[in-house]
Design a protein around this motif. Sequence first.
Motif, PDB file in Angstrom:
ATOM      1  N   PRO A  77     121.035   6.678   5.525  1.00  0.00           N
ATOM      2  CA  PRO A  77     119.418   6.070   5.283  1.00  0.00           C
ATOM      3  C   PRO A  77     119.050   6.288   4.052  1.00  0.00           C
ATOM      4  N   ALA A  78     117.636   5.720   3.674  1.00  0.00           N
ATOM      5  CA  ALA A  78     117.351   5.635   2.479  1.00  0.00           C
ATOM      6  C   ALA A  78     117.399   6.053   1.420  1.00  0.00           C
ATOM      7  N   GLN A  79     116.069   7.193   2.323  1.00  0.00           N
ATOM      8  CA  GLN A  79     115.791   8.340   1.614  1.00  0.00           C
ATOM      9  C   GLN A  79     116.643   9.617   1.552  1.00  0.00           C
ATOM     10  N   GLN A  80     117.774   9.340   2.356  1.00  0.00           N
ATOM     11  CA  GLN A  80     118.431  10.334   1.968  1.00  0.00           C
ATOM     12  C   GLN A  80     119.611  10.343   1.304  1.00  0.00           C
ATOM     13  N   LYS A  81     119.840   8.298   0.703  1.00  0.00           N
ATOM     14  CA  LYS A  81     120.200   7.946  -0.326  1.00  0.00           C
ATOM     15  C   LYS A  81     119.667   9.197  -1.402  1.00  0.00           C
ATOM     16  N   LEU A  82     117.888   8.740  -1.623  1.00  0.00           N
ATOM     17  CA  LEU A  82     117.430   8.894  -2.667  1.00  0.00           C
ATOM     18  C   LEU A  82     117.111  10.825  -3.057  1.00  0.00           C
ATOM     19  N   ASP A  83     117.429  11.116  -1.462  1.00  0.00           N
ATOM     20  CA  ASP A  83     117.221  12.877  -1.861  1.00  0.00           C
ATOM     21  C   ASP A  83     119.010  14.023  -2.770  1.00  0.00           C
ATOM     22  N   ASN A  84     119.569  12.273  -2.298  1.00  0.00           N
ATOM     23  CA  ASN A  84     121.408  13.485  -2.790  1.00  0.00           C
ATOM     24  C   ASN A  84     121.165  12.715  -4.269  1.00  0.00           C
ATOM     25  N   PHE A  85     121.120  11.384  -4.298  1.00  0.00           N
ATOM     26  CA  PHE A  85     120.624  11.079  -5.922  1.00  0.00           C
ATOM     27  C   PHE A  85     120.322  11.896  -6.667  1.00  0.00           C
ATOM     28  N   ILE A  86     118.710  12.658  -5.808  1.00  0.00           N
ATOM     29  CA  ILE A  86     118.139  12.981  -7.082  1.00  0.00           C
ATOM     30  C   ILE A  86     118.852  14.828  -7.399  1.00  0.00           C
ATOM     31  N   ALA A  87     119.522  14.994  -6.162  1.00  0.00           N
ATOM     32  CA  ALA A  87     120.223  16.283  -5.854  1.00  0.00           C
ATOM     33  C   ALA A  87     121.022  16.472  -7.074  1.00  0.00           C
ATOM     34  N   CYS A 127     120.450   1.914 -12.726  1.00  0.00           N
ATOM     35  CA  CYS A 127     118.926   1.643 -11.863  1.00  0.00           C
ATOM     36  C   CYS A 127     119.060   0.400 -11.042  1.00  0.00           C
ATOM     37  N   ARG A 128     119.815  -0.810 -10.850  1.00  0.00           N
ATOM     38  CA  ARG A 128     119.070  -1.869 -10.520  1.00  0.00           C
ATOM     39  C   ARG A 128     119.718  -0.405  -8.771  1.00  0.00           C
ATOM     40  N   ALA A 129     120.715  -0.094  -8.513  1.00  0.00           N
ATOM     41  CA  ALA A 129     121.227   0.871  -7.468  1.00  0.00           C
ATOM     42  C   ALA A 129     119.919   1.110  -7.040  1.00  0.00           C
ATOM     43  N   LEU A 130     119.500   2.210  -7.979  1.00  0.00           N
ATOM     44  CA  LEU A 130     117.862   3.048  -7.427  1.00  0.00           C
ATOM     45  C   LEU A 130     117.039   1.883  -6.980  1.00  0.00           C
ATOM     46  N   HIS A 131     116.233   0.975  -7.721  1.00  0.00           N
ATOM     47  CA  HIS A 131     116.082   0.050  -7.514  1.00  0.00           C
ATOM     48  C   HIS A 131     115.734  -0.113  -6.330  1.00  0.00           C
ATOM     49  N   THR A 147     111.815   4.559 -11.195  1.00  0.00           N
ATOM     50  CA  THR A 147     113.153   4.543 -11.384  1.00  0.00           C
ATOM     51  C   THR A 147     112.519   4.626 -13.434  1.00  0.00           C
ATOM     52  N   THR A 148     111.868   4.368 -14.351  1.00  0.00           N
ATOM     53  CA  THR A 148     111.678   5.294 -15.254  1.00  0.00           C
ATOM     54  C   THR A 148     111.047   6.566 -15.061  1.00  0.00           C
ATOM     55  N   SER A 149     109.825   6.786 -13.912  1.00  0.00           N
ATOM     56  CA  SER A 149     109.355   8.241 -13.981  1.00  0.00           C
ATOM     57  C   SER A 149     110.020   9.058 -13.048  1.00  0.00           C
ATOM     58  N   ALA A 186     110.341  16.122  -3.211  1.00  0.00           N
ATOM     59  CA  ALA A 186     108.762  15.770  -2.836  1.00  0.00           C
ATOM     60  C   ALA A 186     108.074  14.586  -3.424  1.00  0.00           C
ATOM     61  N   MET A 187     107.655  14.823  -4.624  1.00  0.00           N
ATOM     62  CA  MET A 187     107.267  14.120  -5.685  1.00  0.00           C
ATOM     63  C   MET A 187     107.693  12.791  -5.653  1.00  0.00           C
ATOM     64  N   MET A 188     108.898  11.952  -5.364  1.00  0.00           N
ATOM     65  CA  MET A 188     109.141  10.806  -4.854  1.00  0.00           C
ATOM     66  C   MET A 188     109.103  10.329  -4.025  1.00  0.00           C
ATOM     67  N   GLN A 189     108.913  11.453  -2.780  1.00  0.00           N
ATOM     68  CA  GLN A 189     108.780  11.603  -1.490  1.00  0.00           C
ATOM     69  C   GLN A 189     107.666  10.730  -0.880  1.00  0.00           C
ATOM     70  N   ASN A 190     106.065  11.324  -1.832  1.00  0.00           N
ATOM     71  CA  ASN A 190     104.760  11.424  -2.072  1.00  0.00           C
ATOM     72  C   ASN A 190     104.451  10.267  -2.338  1.00  0.00           C
TER      73      ASN A 190
END
Length: 194
Positions: A77-87, A127-131, A147-149, A186-190
């Motif tokens: 799932p997309a949120q897990q992708k983002l969390d894994n990316f951040i970690a 950046c495109r993939a993160l977008h 992305t920039t944040s 947490a900041m990104m999720q919020n």
Amino acid sequence: MSQLDTKQRILQTAAELFAAKGFDTLTMRDIAAACHIKAPSLYNHFKDKQALYQATLQYVFGQQGGELEACLQAAVPAQQKLDNFIALACRQMAGDVIFRQLFIRELLVPDEAHLQFLAQVVMADTCRALHDVFVEINPKCDPHFLTTSLMALLFFHFQANPLRPMLPGGSEQAQSTEYLTANIQAMMQNQLQK
């Protein structure tokens, strides 16, 4: 030593030097001396300092970028992708001072040609993939701002870590990679819930 070994040694040494001293202060002779080769030998691998610098950026960011992109392309799932990316990005930031210093140096001493190369060649795919992941989580979000944040959060917190315990409320726990990872997630999720 093979050509490939020599080229990789040059790129690693150049990365350390560019991160510490910047582009403008170094000469090809400085880099060749640090690599324990003669300047003409350096020109056998790179036509000039600009070509060496661009190859160095691709080398340093390429070491990190492939793994980051894999996180964003995973079948989860997309949120897990983002969390894994951040970690993963937090672990990379904590472990690779040269990567952080090169990027921050680019922002502090802006050179339009260097920034365009960084944005359009070195960072574009990630950046495109993160977008795309941000839009998948919330189609109404501003993926560019997010992305920039996220880049700002990652680079600033890890670069400022030596200062953080001296500021009011600073603690050893607040410096840990795990603490920073959880709070950036947490900041990104919020932000994505808005």
